[in-house]
Write an enzyme that holds these catalytic residues in place. Structure first.
Site, PDB file in Angstrom:
ATOM      1  N   ILE A  29      36.372  44.803   1.122  1.00 32.41           N
ATOM      2  CA  ILE A  29      36.285  45.250   2.478  1.00 32.41           C
ATOM      3  C   ILE A  29      35.347  44.439   3.452  1.00 32.41           C
ATOM      4  O   ILE A  29      35.430  44.759   4.609  1.00 32.41           O
ATOM      5  CB  ILE A  29      35.789  46.844   2.503  1.00 32.41           C
ATOM      6  N   ASP A 146      19.332  40.277  12.256  1.00 29.85           N
ATOM      7  CA  ASP A 146      20.586  39.852  12.358  1.00 29.85           C
ATOM      8  C   ASP A 146      21.322  41.348  12.980  1.00 29.85           C
ATOM      9  O   ASP A 146      22.459  41.540  12.371  1.00 29.85           O
ATOM     10  CB  ASP A 146      21.179  39.636  10.793  1.00 29.85           C
TER      11      ASP A 146
HETATM   12  P1  ADP Z   1      26.411  40.063   4.475  1.00 32.44           P
HETATM   13  O1  ADP Z   1      25.167  39.761   4.169  1.00 32.44           O
HETATM   14  O2  ADP Z   1      27.342  39.181   3.370  1.00 32.44           O
HETATM   15  O3  ADP Z   1      26.757  39.934   5.878  1.00 32.44           O
HETATM   16  P2  ADP Z   1      26.787  42.863   4.762  1.00 32.44           P
HETATM   17  O4  ADP Z   1      25.944  43.712   4.006  1.00 32.44           O
HETATM   18  O5  ADP Z   1      26.722  42.878   6.350  1.00 32.44           O
HETATM   19  O6  ADP Z   1      26.831  41.488   4.060  1.00 32.44           O
HETATM   20  O7  ADP Z   1      28.352  43.419   4.515  1.00 32.44           O
HETATM   21  C1  ADP Z   1      29.616  42.478   4.941  1.00 32.44           C
HETATM   22  C2  ADP Z   1      30.613  43.482   5.496  1.00 32.44           C
HETATM   23  O8  ADP Z   1      30.962  44.554   4.512  1.00 32.44           O
HETATM   24  C3  ADP Z   1      30.178  44.455   6.745  1.00 32.44           C
HETATM   25  O9  ADP Z   1      30.095  43.702   7.967  1.00 32.44           O
HETATM   26  C4  ADP Z   1      31.105  45.728   6.535  1.00 32.44           C
HETATM   27  O10 ADP Z   1      32.270  45.149   7.306  1.00 32.44           O
HETATM   28  C5  ADP Z   1      31.428  45.768   5.081  1.00 32.44           C
HETATM   29  N1  ADP Z   1      30.247  46.846   4.739  1.00 32.44           N
HETATM   30  C6  ADP Z   1      28.980  46.600   4.227  1.00 32.44           C
HETATM   31  N2  ADP Z   1      28.195  47.711   4.007  1.00 32.44           N
HETATM   32  C7  ADP Z   1      29.413  48.829   4.107  1.00 32.44           C
HETATM   33  C8  ADP Z   1      29.478  50.217   4.152  1.00 32.44           C
HETATM   34  N3  ADP Z   1      28.264  50.857   3.530  1.00 32.44           N
HETATM   35  N4  ADP Z   1      30.434  50.572   4.187  1.00 32.44           N
HETATM   36  C9  ADP Z   1      31.505  50.057   5.033  1.00 32.44           C
HETATM   37  N5  ADP Z   1      31.652  48.829   4.892  1.00 32.44           N
HETATM   38  C10 ADP Z   1      30.380  48.084   4.810  1.00 32.44           C
HETATM   39 MG    MG Z   2      26.270  40.991   7.526  1.00 30.92          MG
END
Ligand code: ADP
Ligand code: MG
Length: 444
Positions: A29, A146
């Site tokens: 996702i 971020d």
């Molecule tokens: P990264 O450090 O790789 O950017 P993130 O934690 O921002 O990782 O997660 C990347 C993407 O995954 C987010 O932009 C979102 O679309 C999806 N995502 C992350 N956490 C959640 C969550 N708790 N529920 C739904 N989608 C999520």
């Molecule tokens: Mg992110």
């Protein structure tokens, strides 16, 4: 593409068999620089209809991430998460260098799908939720670093919000947590629902004999350390570049002496995403605090008001500064640089743009025919109805909510200006922003 994703998922389950014992992993996702995120549900819920399943976001961290970084991200989630719109962590699983965080899932859409159609009330709620999350994070003396829409997930149907991704979060050095900052344990009294849910999950998993390994902090030794090559800095001849003097004799001589040319570039944290970095980061100031995040919140607000995303488009730091000069004006930016001990030289003076006019223009393009050419702006010389110049005669603190600009009250633009204040010491904190009339007293 689906095949590749499937393969990645199978590989993860192979490397971390425990994960597959507890969860059904459905699909990818999300993906960022440091992770891949999957949608998962509890295996014990497999027979339940979709709407009764418990859903999770399973974040698989890239194996090359530094253990200290992973540990810090996990600490942030454990210490601050689970309330005030900040994501919590339910479980952390590790096998060798394969690490996943299991977090509650929140359905959300891409920012670009709704950036143009949120009305004033929805923008107010959205910004309030974001700033509440920031106030909470900042009260721990942590900068998220971020802040951007893809890290602030918005479930529009249920008006739920979650700040995610503490992969770049950093402790502030200059701003220790206030004495009344909530302690770690405060969560237990505060948010019984969340803790009860987590305990229930733990218990239900344990009852099935699954070794759930309550949050594990990854061992530091499992990964090689990243080596940053030391710069070869030639020693300057005595008197040529007195260390600490800050100014070399070559200044103003129409060139740069060899010692100056060999001076190491200024180093300062610049983690974050292009387009959301404030002046102090672009100017490599070592003094960076929680205002880094409130600036980014200002960029998000500017996007919502102008229906323009990304709001800033520059690809590198120097073009980003030029973009800032266009918006804020060269003088305010020059003054900011000076206050931060930096110097900016620009080829021309810019007055800066008026966010109100920009929003009005971008949301409803000006009519093609100019009504009165005589009304040309004295500064940019375009017809007044097309001019986007900042109005210097109007004090920034005066809010005139009798006018609505592009459907938004004047106070929304006034708040944006406070968040996009170039000088970090004058920029609003999350707390002050929440007290601003746009958020605290809508319609006032
Ligand atoms: P990264 O450090 O790789 O950017 P993130 O934690 O921002 O990782 O997660 C990347 C993407 O995954 C987010 O932009 C979102 O679309 C999806 N995502 C992350 N956490 C959640 C969550 N708790 N529920 C739904 N989608 C999520
Ligand atoms: Mg992110």
């Amino acid at each position: 593409k689906l095949d590749v994703e499937n393969e990645q998922m199978q590989e993860l389950l192979h490397k971390l068999p425990k994960l597959g014992k507890i969860f059904d992993v459905h699909k990818k996702i999300g993906e960022g620089t440091f992770s891949t995120v999957y949608l998962g549900s509890l295996k014990m819920d497999a027979a339940l209809p979709e709407e009764h399943k418990r859903w999770f976001a399973i974040k698989h961290l890239v194996p090359t991430a530094h253990p200290a970084r992973i540990e810090h991200e996990l600490r942030c989630l454990q210490d601050m998460g689970g309330k005030h719109n900040v994501i919590g962590v339910e479980l952390c699983l590790r096998n060798l260098d394969t690490i996943v965080f299991v977090m509650p899932y929140i359905p959300h859409r891409k920012f670009s799908e709704y950036v143009g159609d949120m009305d004033a009330e929805e923008v107010r709620q959205y910004m309030t939720a974001l700033l509440v999350a920031l106030r909470h994070v900042h009260s721990f003396g942590v900068i998220h670093r971020d802040i951007k829409p893809s890290n602030f997930l918005y479930d529009r149907e249920n008006r739920r919000y979650l700040l995610v991704d503490f992969g770049l979060a950093q402790r502030t050095t200059s701003e220790p947590p206030p004495a009344d900052a909530p302690r770690k344990r405060a969560r237990d009294e505060d948010e019984p629902a969340h803790d009860a849910k987590r305990m229930a999950l733990d218990l239900s998993l344990r009852a099935r004999g699954v070794d759930t390994v309550a949050p594990v902090v990854p061992r530091r030794t499992i990964l090689p350390k990243v080596q940053i090559p030391k710069q070869n800095i030639p020693k300057s001849a005595p008197g040529e570049w007195p260390p600490g003097a800050g100014r070399c004799a070559c200044a103003g001589a129409g060139g740069v002496c060899s010692a100056c040319a060999a001076r190491p570039a200024a180093r300062a944290p610049r983690a974050g995403t292009q387009g959301f970095r404030p002046p102090e980061v672009l100017l490599k100031s070592p003094r960076q605090g929680t205002r880094v995040d409130t600036w980014a919140a200002g960029v998000v607000l500017a996007s919502l008001l102008t229906a323009r995303y990304p709001f800033f488009r520059a690809a590198d730091d120097v073009s980003a500064l030029a973009e800032l000069a266009d918006l804020l004006g060269t003088e305010p930016l020059r003054r900011t640089a000076h206050a931060l001990g930096r110097r900016i030289v620009t080829s021309s003076r810019r007055r800066g743009l008026c966010l109100r006019k920009l929003a009005a223009r971008l949301r409803s393009p000006a009519p093609a025919c100019a009504p009165a050419a005589a009304l040309a702006c004295a500064h940019c010389r375009v017809p007044a109805h097309q001019c986007l110049c900042r109005d210097d005669t109007r004090p920034a603190d005066v809010i005139d909510n009798s006018v609505s600009i592009a459907g938004f009250p004047d106070s929304a633009f006034a708040l944006a200006a406070k968040l996009l204040e170039p000088l970090p010491s004058e920029r609003y904190s999350a707390q002050r922003a929440l007290e601003h009339p746009f958020l605290a007293a809508p319609g006032a």
